[in-house]
Design a protein around this motif. Structure first.
Motif, PDB file in Angstrom:
ATOM      1  N   GLY A 174      -4.653  10.639  -7.563  1.00 10.42           N
ATOM      2  CA  GLY A 174      -4.783  12.080  -7.664  1.00 10.42           C
ATOM      3  C   GLY A 174      -5.164  12.517  -9.059  1.00 10.42           C
TER       4      GLY A 174
ATOM      5  N   SER B 237       4.126   3.420  -5.062  1.00 10.92           N
ATOM      6  CA  SER B 237       3.613   4.519  -5.873  1.00 10.92           C
ATOM      7  C   SER B 237       2.674   3.998  -6.953  1.00 10.92           C
TER       8      SER B 237
ATOM      9  N   ARG C 224       0.922   7.847 -13.708  1.00 12.19           N
ATOM     10  CA  ARG C 224      -0.299   8.290 -13.029  1.00 12.19           C
ATOM     11  C   ARG C 224      -1.510   8.212 -13.958  1.00 12.19           C
TER      12      ARG C 224
ATOM     13  N   ARG D 184       0.825  -1.215   0.000  1.00 11.48           N
ATOM     14  CA  ARG D 184       0.000   0.000   0.000  1.00 11.48           C
ATOM     15  C   ARG D 184       0.853   1.257   0.000  1.00 11.48           C
TER      16      ARG D 184
ATOM     17  N   GLY E 265      -2.555   6.688  -3.826  1.00 14.47           N
ATOM     18  CA  GLY E 265      -3.319   7.822  -4.323  1.00 14.47           C
ATOM     19  C   GLY E 265      -2.909   8.189  -5.731  1.00 14.47           C
TER      20      GLY E 265
END
Length: 496
Positions: A464, A439, A476, A436, A462
């Motif tokens: 984002g 990245s 991401r 967890r 996260g």
């Protein structure tokens, strides 16, 4: 009788030689900042202020770095050499990692390496001293920059002078106007708001002061880089003078004893070094943890200490004497070869430990470092063939840059997640609490886990926003797409 008068001559005082630091970087009272450099530096600051958010890993790092490089190498003569072009390309490649990988720790390593190789591109450096001082030289320019910029402004007609105070005032007014009217347009039309945030997501409608400060810092760094290109210090002049050579037996005896010790260790401990599962299973009270941890860290210390021994020995050897040169090859060559065996053993132990207990950032990082140290010893062996190592400092720096890029290419967080997922499929054992903390690079691998383990592992990662525009990041963006298609479900954290 002739009397000869004896006279005592008064020695003529010799002028004091300038200090080594003063000789390496002479005072500058004549050079002026070109107008193109001032404009380009302000442009670099504007690019950083608009695009860069230090808390968000994105392509903005590459954009700001490219603007600084253009200021230093396009607006300032002379033209960059081939070596400088390659160094700048390597620095930008390291910054490009921020556009591809999402691990902040990995980007931090790449930014530090980019600073190092970029500084060498600006000021050069052929010795260990020159390479070590190059990253610091940028911080030694502020007082010189004031005079450099002032002389540049004084050369221009008063109507066309660039006044930093006025530039900051115009930038502040412009930012306030854009934010004010931007807020009104966003509130009037949500569609425009989405477009606006996709184009300048890092600026948004928040407080512009931090971005303006960041822009000023980057503009100053661009100016300093251009100044170093124009007035580079001779950092190699600060390297220590050659040491007094020792007598042949004074360095040969300790090195020969060390050779014997290394040879005995490798010969006697072959089963221990490479025994692997058989050695662990066949030894009472020996666990994988003891086998890997104790062995790895001790062998890593041996690798680093051997580098120091070789460095001190080479410094004390009379390389002008043919016999000393031959003896150095005979004594130091086997030491480096035996150290390569130790490096292989350390890597083997860590690989065995990881196969049993799983992969972590620390374990993967120290293994990569040990492999790089092995490459350094190979370079030492090559330098020992002709007993000349003028090329060695730059070769070691180049190997470090290539190693960092290769480390980023394997995607450490993704590799760690992938190996832990494979281990879970084989053994049913997994450390969800550690996963967890990875990245967004780990999301594609963790997505292969069955539920509810998948949701528990992805819960702390996260993604984002900022998947487009100046905040674009490939990892991401991919992770956001995966989680949109398969959202995180319920998870009982107490179970894990």
């Amino acid at each position: 009788m002739t009397t000869t008068a004896t006279t005592t001559e008064t020695p003529v005082p010799t002028p004091a030689r300038p200090g080594r630091l003063r000789a390496a970087w002479r005072p500058d009272r004549t050079s002026v900042a070109p107008r193109a450099t001032l404009v380009a530096a302000l442009g670099a600051g504007a690019v950083a202020a608009v695009t860069l958010d230090p808390s968000l890993v994105s392509i903005a790092y590459l954009l700001a770095g490219a603007a600084v490089a253009a200021t230093a190498f396009v607006t300032v003569a002379p033209r960059p050499t081939g070596l400088q072009v390659w160094a700048v390309a390597a620095a930008l490649a390291l910054l490009a990692v921020a556009a591809i990988r999402g691990a902040g720790w990995l980007v931090l390593v790449c930014v530090a390496a980019s600073w190092m190789v970029g500084s060498v591109a600006l000021v050069g450096g052929r010795t260990w001293t020159g390479l070590a001082l190059a990253p610091v030289s940028l911080w030694c320019t502020p007082t010189r920059l004031v005079g450099w910029v002032h002389r540049g402004r004084a050369r221009y007609p008063s109507a066309s002078r660039v006044r930093p105070g006025r530039v900051l005032a115009v930038a502040a007014v412009s930012a306030c106007l854009v934010l004010l009217f931007g807020a009104l347009f966003v509130s009037a039309d949500p569609e425009f708001g989405r477009v606006f945030e996709s184009v300048v997501p890092s600026v948004g409608l928040g407080n512009p002061i931090p971005h303006l400060v960041l822009g000023v810092l980057v503009a100053g760094a661009a100016l300093a880089s251009a100044y170093l290109r124009r007035r580079s210090p001779r950092l190699d002049a600060l390297a220590p003078a050659p040491a007094r050579p020792l007598a042949r037996w004074e360095w040969a005896v300790p090195v020969a004893l060390l050779d014997l010790l290394f040879a005995a260790f490798v010969a006697v401990q072959l089963r221990v070094l490479f025994g692997g599962d058989g050695h662990v299973m066949g030894t009472d009270h020996l666990t994988y943890a003891d086998y890997a941890r104790q062995g790895f860290w001790q062998l890593s210390a041996v690798t680093v200490l051997t580098l120091l021994v070789v460095a001190v020995a080479v410094r004390r050897i009379d390389t002008t004497a043919p016999r000393d040169r031959r003896l150095a090859r005979v004594a130091l060559g086997p030491l480096c070869l035996l150290t390569l065996v130790v490096v292989a053993s350390a890597v083997h132990r860590m690989a065995l430990y990881e196969s049993v207990f799983g992969f972590t950032r620390l374990r993967l990082g120290v293994m990569a470092t040990e492999l790089w140290l092995g490459a350094v010893f190979v370079a030492l062996l090559a330098a020992g063939v002709r007993m000349t190592g003028r090329w060695l400092p730059r070769a070691v720096l180049a190997s470090a840059v290539l190693g960092t890029l290769a480390f980023a290419a394997i995607n450490p967080d993704g590799h760690i997640a992938d190996r832990n997922v494979a281990r879970y499929a084989e053994t049913g054992s997994i450390d969800v609490s550690y996963l967890r903390g990875l990245s967004v690079d780990a999301v594609p691998a963790l997505d292969r886990l069955p539920e509810p383990v998948r949701s528990c592992a992805l819960l702390g990662i996260g993604v984002g926003g900022g998947a487009s525009g100046f905040a674009y990041n490939a990892a991401r963006s991919r992770a956001a797409q995966i989680l949109r298609e398969r959202p995180v479900g319920p998870c009982d954290l107490g179970r894990w």
